[in-house]
Structures are given as structure tokens and as C-alpha cells.
Design a protein around this motif. Structure first.
Motif, PDB file in Angstrom:
ATOM      1  N   ILE A  62     -21.065 -20.245  15.240  1.00 61.58           N
ATOM      2  CA  ILE A  62     -20.935 -20.485  13.800  1.00 61.58           C
ATOM      3  C   ILE A  62     -19.788 -19.651  13.263  1.00 61.58           C
ATOM      4  N   LEU A  63     -18.882 -20.293  12.537  1.00 62.84           N
ATOM      5  CA  LEU A  63     -17.729 -19.618  11.938  1.00 62.84           C
ATOM      6  C   LEU A  63     -17.710 -19.906  10.449  1.00 62.84           C
ATOM      7  N   ILE A  64     -17.704 -18.864   9.635  1.00 66.53           N
ATOM      8  CA  ILE A  64     -17.656 -19.000   8.175  1.00 66.53           C
ATOM      9  C   ILE A  64     -16.319 -18.467   7.688  1.00 66.53           C
ATOM     10  N   LYS A  65     -15.602 -19.304   6.955  1.00 73.24           N
ATOM     11  CA  LYS A  65     -14.259 -18.919   6.503  1.00 73.24           C
ATOM     12  C   LYS A  65     -14.095 -19.248   5.021  1.00 73.24           C
ATOM     13  N   PHE A  66     -13.355 -18.396   4.311  1.00 75.09           N
ATOM     14  CA  PHE A  66     -12.860 -18.751   2.983  1.00 75.09           C
ATOM     15  C   PHE A  66     -11.589 -17.978   2.706  1.00 75.09           C
ATOM     16  N   ASP A  67     -10.928 -18.304   1.597  1.00 72.83           N
ATOM     17  CA  ASP A  67      -9.602 -17.786   1.323  1.00 72.83           C
ATOM     18  C   ASP A  67      -9.600 -16.271   1.204  1.00 72.83           C
ATOM     19  N   LYS A  68      -8.449 -15.671   1.537  1.00 77.29           N
ATOM     20  CA  LYS A  68      -8.285 -14.235   1.377  1.00 77.29           C
ATOM     21  C   LYS A  68      -8.274 -13.846  -0.100  1.00 77.29           C
ATOM     22  N   ILE A 117     -18.273  -8.867  -1.568  1.00 79.52           N
ATOM     23  CA  ILE A 117     -17.076  -9.522  -2.075  1.00 79.52           C
ATOM     24  C   ILE A 117     -16.757  -8.967  -3.459  1.00 79.52           C
ATOM     25  N   THR A 118     -15.508  -8.519  -3.641  1.00 84.72           N
ATOM     26  CA  THR A 118     -15.038  -8.056  -4.950  1.00 84.72           C
ATOM     27  C   THR A 118     -13.915  -8.979  -5.401  1.00 84.72           C
ATOM     28  N   PRO A 119     -14.177  -9.891  -6.317  1.00 85.08           N
ATOM     29  CA  PRO A 119     -13.116 -10.822  -6.755  1.00 85.08           C
ATOM     30  C   PRO A 119     -12.086 -10.128  -7.620  1.00 85.08           C
ATOM     31  N   THR A 129      -3.923  -7.276  -1.963  1.00 82.27           N
ATOM     32  CA  THR A 129      -4.312  -6.451  -0.820  1.00 82.27           C
ATOM     33  C   THR A 129      -5.414  -5.475  -1.193  1.00 82.27           C
ATOM     34  N   TYR A 130      -5.330  -4.885  -2.377  1.00 77.22           N
ATOM     35  CA  TYR A 130      -6.324  -3.893  -2.805  1.00 77.22           C
ATOM     36  C   TYR A 130      -7.719  -4.516  -2.899  1.00 77.22           C
ATOM     37  N   TYR A 131      -7.794  -5.738  -3.414  1.00 78.64           N
ATOM     38  CA  TYR A 131      -9.094  -6.390  -3.575  1.00 78.64           C
ATOM     39  C   TYR A 131      -9.598  -7.036  -2.292  1.00 78.64           C
ATOM     40  N   GLN A 132      -8.869  -6.849  -1.194  1.00 75.74           N
ATOM     41  CA  GLN A 132      -9.383  -7.257   0.101  1.00 75.74           C
ATOM     42  C   GLN A 132     -10.089  -6.104   0.811  1.00 75.74           C
ATOM     43  N   GLY A 133     -10.238  -4.974   0.113  1.00 77.89           N
ATOM     44  CA  GLY A 133     -11.033  -3.878   0.657  1.00 77.89           C
ATOM     45  C   GLY A 133     -10.241  -2.686   1.138  1.00 77.89           C
ATOM     46  N   PHE A 134      -8.932  -2.670   0.934  1.00 77.54           N
ATOM     47  CA  PHE A 134      -8.121  -1.542   1.361  1.00 77.54           C
ATOM     48  C   PHE A 134      -8.069  -0.477   0.271  1.00 77.54           C
ATOM     49  N   ALA A 135      -7.851   0.779   0.691  1.00 83.87           N
ATOM     50  CA  ALA A 135      -7.653   1.854  -0.271  1.00 83.87           C
ATOM     51  C   ALA A 135      -6.320   1.650  -0.999  1.00 83.87           C
TER      52      ALA A 135
END
Length: 213
Positions: free
Chosen positions: A43-49, A117-119, A158-164
Motif C-alpha cells: 500500500i502506497l499513500i501519496k499526496f502533494d508536497k 500535517i501542518t498546512p 520547505t519550512y512547512y514540510q517539517g524542516f527547521a
């Protein structure tokens, strides 16, 4: 070229390749969020970055193997709510809207996926063009203003993808070259706009040099 300038470009060169490992991790783990065998089924779950607040995003579920003849509807649970999905284009797709930072929990058969998830807040979409326009008006120079606006947008994504913050700053800077410029050059629509703009700029420069302005 002076020693200071040579030393600066040498450090820039070293730093660029130092960040390639982070960029590789950033580009390969952004949208493939879950992959786990459940017995013999994968099973593979994908959505946009890029996930924007209050804007629906498509979440795709790939199951291997899928019955070729019947392709039955798929029953899933999204944050405790049951949904029935139809097989379409080799995958199951449903829409989800993130109104705030939340934990997304998807249950497919006996497999459970969960991720925080942080939009991106919708109002932040105004920042890159606004900063670019202000920079152009203040410094009367377009190229630097456009680059700064582009960098602001890339850092936000990039920041909202979980990076410091500092990671997002450097990754966002180099993503302009490694990700967004390459994607634009590989897109025929974007490439046609770039070529058209270059032709207009060349024509204006030619008329100016000949005194036509």
C-alpha cells in the motif's frame, strides 16, 4: 579575480554540494508518505508536497496487486470517518481539506497510516509577490527582487514540510536551482513563457540601443 572573491566562490561551491544530501532527502521523501507490506499486498499513500490551508488536496492510494477484472470499491477510514472509494486511473483518490495543523490517520484494511500535517496558511501566498514588488520599487532592480520573492516562497514551502527554519532557509535557497528551475525548464508551458519573455526583452534592448526608445 581577487583572492577574496575566489575564496567566496570556493566556499559557495563546497556548501552547495554539502546541501545536496539534504536536498536528496527533501525531494525523495516529500510525497511518498507511506509504504508497507500488509501480507502480500503493498500500500502506497501519496499526496502533494505543498499543502495549503483551506484548499483541498488529492490523496492517492496505490495498492499492489489490485484485482484486474473487478477492481472493487475500497473501504477506508480517514480520521475515524468511513469512506468508499472507486478505482480510477490505476489508483484510489479522495479529496481532503486541512483547516489547521492536525494528525492525519488513514486506515486501509489492517494497515494504519498516521502523520502530522501542518498546512501553509493561505495568507502567506501573498508574501512572495508582495516582497518582490516592494524590493523592485525600493532598489529599482528587477532581477534581485524576483529572486528574493522566489526564495521567500521556496523557504515557506520547505519550512512547512517539517524542516527547521535554518534548514528551510538553505534548502529553500538551493531548491530554486535544483527543483523549481529544473521543473520549469521541463514544463513546455513554463518554457514557452520564459522564451517569450526573453524575446521581448531582447527586442526592447535592441530598440533602446538604436535610440528608438
Amino acid at each position: 579575480m581577487s583572492f577574496k572573491r575566489t575564496y567566496f566562490f570556493f566556499l559557495l561551491f563546497i556548501f552547495f554540494f554539502y546541501t545536496q544530501g539534504l536536498l536528496a532527502f527533501h525531494s525523495t521523501t516529500g510525497d511518498s508518505l507511506y509504504f508497507k507490506p500488509a501480507s502480500e499486498t503493498k500500500i502506497l499513500i501519496k499526496f502533494d508536497k505543498v499543502i495549503v490551508q483551506n484548499v483541498t488536496t488529492d490523496i492517492k492510494i496505490f495498492i499492489d496487486p489490485v484485482p484486474v477484472d473487478t477492481k472493487p470499491p475500497l473501504e477506508i477510514h480517514v480520521n475515524g470517518r468511513e469512506q468508499l472509494l472507486n478505482f480510477d486511473g490505476g489508483k484510489y483518490v479522495f479529496e481532503y481539506q486541512f483547516d489547521k495543523s492536525e494528525e492525519l490517520v488513514i486506515k486501509v484494511a489492517d494497515t494504519v497510516f498516521s502523520n502530522n500535517i501542518t498546512p501553509i496558511p493561505l495568507w502567506m501566498s501573498v508574501l512572495p509577490p508582495l516582497i518582490a514588488i516592494l524590493m523592485a520599487l525600493v532598489f529599482r532592480e528587477v532581477f534581485s527582487a524576483l529572486f528574493i520573492g522566489l526564495m521567500v516562497g521556496s523557504v515557506i514551502i520547505t519550512y512547512y514540510q517539517g524542516f527547521a527554519f535554518w534548514q528551510a532557509l538553505f534548502l529553500g535557497l538551493f531548491s530554486i536551482i535544483d527543483v523549481y528551475i529544473l521543473e520549469s525548464l521541463n514544463n513546455s508551458a513554463h518554457l514557452s513563457v520564459i522564451v517569450f519573455s526573453m524575446m521581448i526583452g531582447a527586442m526592447v534592448a535592441l530598440i533602446s540601443e538604436n535610440g528608438g526608445m
